[in-house]
Design an enzyme around this catalytic site. Structure first.
Site, PDB file in Angstrom:
ATOM      1  CB  CYS A  92     -29.613  -9.427  -7.266  1.00 46.23           C
ATOM      2  SG  CYS A  92     -30.489  -9.916  -8.784  1.00 46.23           S
ATOM      3  CB  CYS A 147     -28.993  -7.786 -12.441  1.00 47.19           C
ATOM      4  SG  CYS A 147     -30.734  -7.605 -11.590  1.00 47.19           S
ATOM      5  CG  ASP A 202       1.973  -1.608   4.474  1.00 40.88           C
ATOM      6  OD1 ASP A 202       2.746  -1.907   3.585  1.00 40.88           O
ATOM      7  OD2 ASP A 202       2.008  -0.355   4.850  1.00 40.88           O
ATOM      8  CG  ASP A 214      -0.293   2.944   6.329  1.00 37.81           C
ATOM      9  OD1 ASP A 214      -0.101   2.069   5.753  1.00 37.81           O
ATOM     10  OD2 ASP A 214      -0.221   4.069   6.801  1.00 37.81           O
ATOM     11  CG  ASP A 227      -0.991  -0.525   1.740  1.00 39.52           C
ATOM     12  OD1 ASP A 227       0.200  -1.288   1.276  1.00 39.52           O
ATOM     13  OD2 ASP A 227      -0.466  -0.018   2.651  1.00 39.52           O
TER      14      ASP A 227
END
Length: 764
Positions: A33, A36, A440, A651, A655
């Site tokens: 978590c 930590c 994009d 895509d 990107d």
């Protein structure tokens, strides 16, 4: 394409340490978590010479900048490793991305399966009571079933809880250890002190089930963590394992990419990936740089042109001089950006950890006060202890631990059935706060494939005949523009013939003969070099350029014409908006959110496409390089001043940094693997309308998470005082805890009825 500006931008976004410092990367094991992460960072920063330490929970790694000193690299690593181990965590030799490369989706489920198998017999009597059956397993059998779950499968809870206590903090692990130990200990005490022939009610099943369910939640988190590191593995896969290095003797040898040096000469064969960054010193070719530019058109490369590692060489063999290796390459910088951007923490889970840190000591104090208070009131030790244990049992974090993962499981499951693959819980938690959605252009809002949108012959020339000639000449080419011409001709039913004496001119076009007639397909660049005027087609060319089209010209040799060639026809190529994209953007705007289109195109082309999509000029961001995309996303985030989230939809490989830098990254399933791995959400159908649907399911899932957390805390807040006052014995407390878990699960499962609203699909 000159990648020097990209190098500079990436260096700014992902800087290397200065000459007075060096960077070390360590793999960290055992983190669960945010607390930590904080403990490991504090431990590393205490090591002498450490200037900075950043711990990445997603990749389970730490990046440390240390001062240059005489103690050496090995000594520094030894000190850092010892600091990590002293903090209660392990050091992993192998990178997490490599270690999990071949991991099965069920890796790590073994302990959970054992917990389920051992806990189920303990739960059956409780379920039988609902059917009017009253029976109970012998105490010794309950002990044998529950003890391995408590101390073998649950051992890591004790370890993590102990180190949390040493660090003077609290977490979910500590609460699990304390609550289940109390239930197990009370059960053992009641069993051993019971009168002969009397079977007291024991609480082994509560402890075992709590540990098993929390382990299940942690296993689900591990699965999500594997998916986040897959983005980095996909980026690493862009680099070929070896490079063809030219030795001093003139021979060529295959050398591992890690051993290639700056200044080496490397041979790149047709179709191969370029191994490192450099410049062409011999030959010419075309290179697919879509990983950098996002555009599908190959880029012509001649002597002196720059080459970027990870891009794909075309049909030419070239020699390149190596300019950058290792972490200095563009691809390595992109990988660094993705790694850094993936270090974000889930907001709701962080809140649960913070509440748990306060909740643990409060519950411990309340249990102790309950025990002492009843003893002072004259109650026997057994009664006082039972009531104190009831406080611990009612406070056990079963519902609290299920609240978030149960809703996430239900939400992600129903979303997947509707084409929305959510791989990152943080993305699911943040998407509902979206105030800006950035897209994009190529392949996301558009089809991503150039098409022949206009074939304009010179007045008086036969259109179909010259279109057939242009298609025939280019029928053997794999260039995207050539394929677009061939597809257009075939769509019109035109017959093509094999060309003769075809010669491709890199970056310019091609020439050859069709039916004995010499002809040329030339780019505007080649047309200018030949000094051939467009004549009557000049106005058409200007109109097409204003629309953002790419132009080519069909010529035939004619010594009597200016420049020695006669213009026959003008060809205009352009990408097309995806079907329904305009309507989908309008639906998003009505949520309301701000829209942005980010494109590497020139401004005229970007504005033309934006207008077709219904976007205003203010919503179009043009001439943006990949590294600048991440910076622009960061600027959009800064502009919100924390009041909302930025969603990035893309895509392509290029990107990936922007997808990782955004609060929420969404990738089209029709795009590249790297984009899908880097994004927290993948739209499997590549449908722009699914963006709004993803925001909707995110909103509903987060609502369920908040409801679950509310009811989980209500059971604890209302139940603890009742247990402390003696109105709830451990049996009722256990039933209330079970009821809270059932209510949380039932509330989460209502998400399975979710359907994308019809308003999100205007084309339906």
């Amino acid at each position: 394409m000159n990648n020097a500006p990209l190098q500079s931008a990436l260096a700014e976004a992902c800087p290397l340490p200065g000459p007075d410092g060096q960077t070390l990367d360590l793999g960290i094991e055992g983190m669960t978590c945010a607390s930590c992460v904080s403990r490991v960072e504090r431990a590393l920063k205490k090591v002498p010479g450490v200037e900075a330490a950043t711990v990445n929970l997603a990749t389970e790694s730490a990046r440390i900048v240390i001062q240059a000193s005489d103690q050496g690299h090995g000594q520094a690593q030894a000190l850092l490793r010892r600091a990590v181990r002293d903090a209660g965590y392990g050091v992993r030799e192998q990178a997490l991305a490599d270690a999990q490369d071949q991991a099965s989706p069920w890796t790590g489920f073994g302990p959970v399966a054992w917990g389920l198998a051992l806990s189920l017999p303990l739960v059956l009597p409780m379920l039988a009571e609902l059917l009017g059956r009253h029976w109970m397993l012998p105490g010794w059998l309950q002990f044998l079933l529950a003890t391995p779950v408590q101390f073998i499968l649950g051992a890591h809870f004790y370890k993590a809880g102990w180190y949390a206590l040493k660090a003077r903090t609290g977490n979910m692990d500590l609460l699990v250890a304390v609550g289940t130990s109390a239930g197990w200990g009370l059960s053992v005490w009641l069993w051993l002190t019971a009168e002969p022939g009397v079977m007291p009610h024991l609480y082994f099943e509560a402890s075992a089930v709590v540990i098993t369910l929390v382990m299940l939640g942690k296993w689900l988190e591990l699965r999500a963590k594997r998916q986040t590191t897959s983005a980095i593995r996909a980026l690493h896969a862009l680099r070929p394992p070896v490079a063809h290095v030219v030795l001093k003797s003139g021979e060529t040898a295959d050398v591992p990419v890690a051993e290639v040096l700056r200044g080496d000469t490397v041979v790149v064969l047709p179709g191969e990936r370029i191994p490192v960054d450099g410049a062409v010193i011999e030959g010419r070719t075309q290179v697919d740089e879509s990983m950098l530019t996002g555009e599908p058109l190959p880029v012509a490369k001649e002597v002196g042109a720059s080459l970027t590692g990870g891009s794909i060489n075309g049909e030419g063999r070239v020699l390149m001089r190596v300019n950058a290796v290792g972490r200095d390459t563009v691809l390595a910088r992109i990988i660094g950006l993705v790694e850094d951007a993936q270090a974000a923490k889930a907001p709701i889970q962080r809140l649960v950890d913070q509440v748990s840190a306060v909740f643990v000591p409060v519950v411990m104090v309340l249990a102790l006060v309950t025990l002492i208070g009843w003893l002072l009131a004259g109650q026997p030790l057994e009664v006082s202890l039972i009531r104190a244990v009831a406080v611990l049992v009612i406070a056990c974090p079963c519902a609290l631990g299920l609240a978030t993962p149960a809703a996430i499981m239900a939400g992600t499951g129903v979303a997947a059935r509707h084409g929305i693959l959510i791989k990152d819980a943080q993305a699911l938690e943040l998407a509902h706060r979206a105030k800006v959605v950035a897209f994009d252009k190529t392949g996301t809002l558009t089809v991503g494939q150039p098409r022949l949108v206009a074939f304009e012959p010179v007045h008086g020339q036969p259109r179909e005949a010259w279109l057939a000639v242009a298609a025939s000449l280019q029928s053997g080419s794999e260039h995207p523009l050539a394929r677009a011409v061939v597809q257009a001709a075939r769509a019109e039913g035109l017959a093509l013939v094999p060309p003769q004496n075809v010669q491709a001119m890199a970056g310019r076009g091609m020439q050859g003969e069709v039916n004995g007639q010499a002809c040329v397909v030339a780019s505007l660049r080649w047309l200018q070099e030949l000094a051939v005027p467009l004549g009557a087609l000049q106005s058409v060319a200007e109109q097409q350029q204003a629309r953002g089209a790419t132009l080519s010209v069909l010529l035939k040799p004619d010594q009597a014409a200016p420049g020695g060639h006669q213009v026959l026809a003008l060809m205009a190529f352009a990408d097309e908006p995806k079907a329904g994209a305009r309507e989908a953007l309008a639906a998003l705007r009505s949520r309301p959110v701000q829209l942005r289109m980010i494109s590497g195109d020139n401004r005229a082309a970007a504005l033309a496409m934006g207008a077709r999509l219904g976007l205003s000029p203010e919503e179009v961001m043009a001439e943006v390089l990949p590294a600048d995309k991440a910076r622009r996303v960061a600027e959009l985030k800064a502009g919100l001043h924390g009041q909302g989230a930025v969603v990035m939809v893309g895509d392509g490989v290029n990107d990936a940094p922007a997808l990782a830098a955004a609060d929420v990254g969404m990738a089209m399933g029709t795009g590249t693997d790297v984009a899908m791995h880097a994004a927290g959400v993948t739209l499997m159908r590549g449908d722009v309308a699914l963006v709004a649907a993803a925001l909707d399911i995110s909103h509903r899932t987060v609502l369920k998470i908040r409801q679950n957390l509310f009811w989980a805390f209500v059971y604890n807040v209302a139940g603890i005082p009742l247990a402390a006052m003696g109105y709830l014995n451990p049996v009722v407390a256990g039933a209330a805890m079970a009821l809270s878990s059932v209510s949380v699960m039932a509330n989460a499962l209502t998400l399975k009825r979710w359907r994308p609203p019809a308003s999100l699909h205007p084309r339906a």
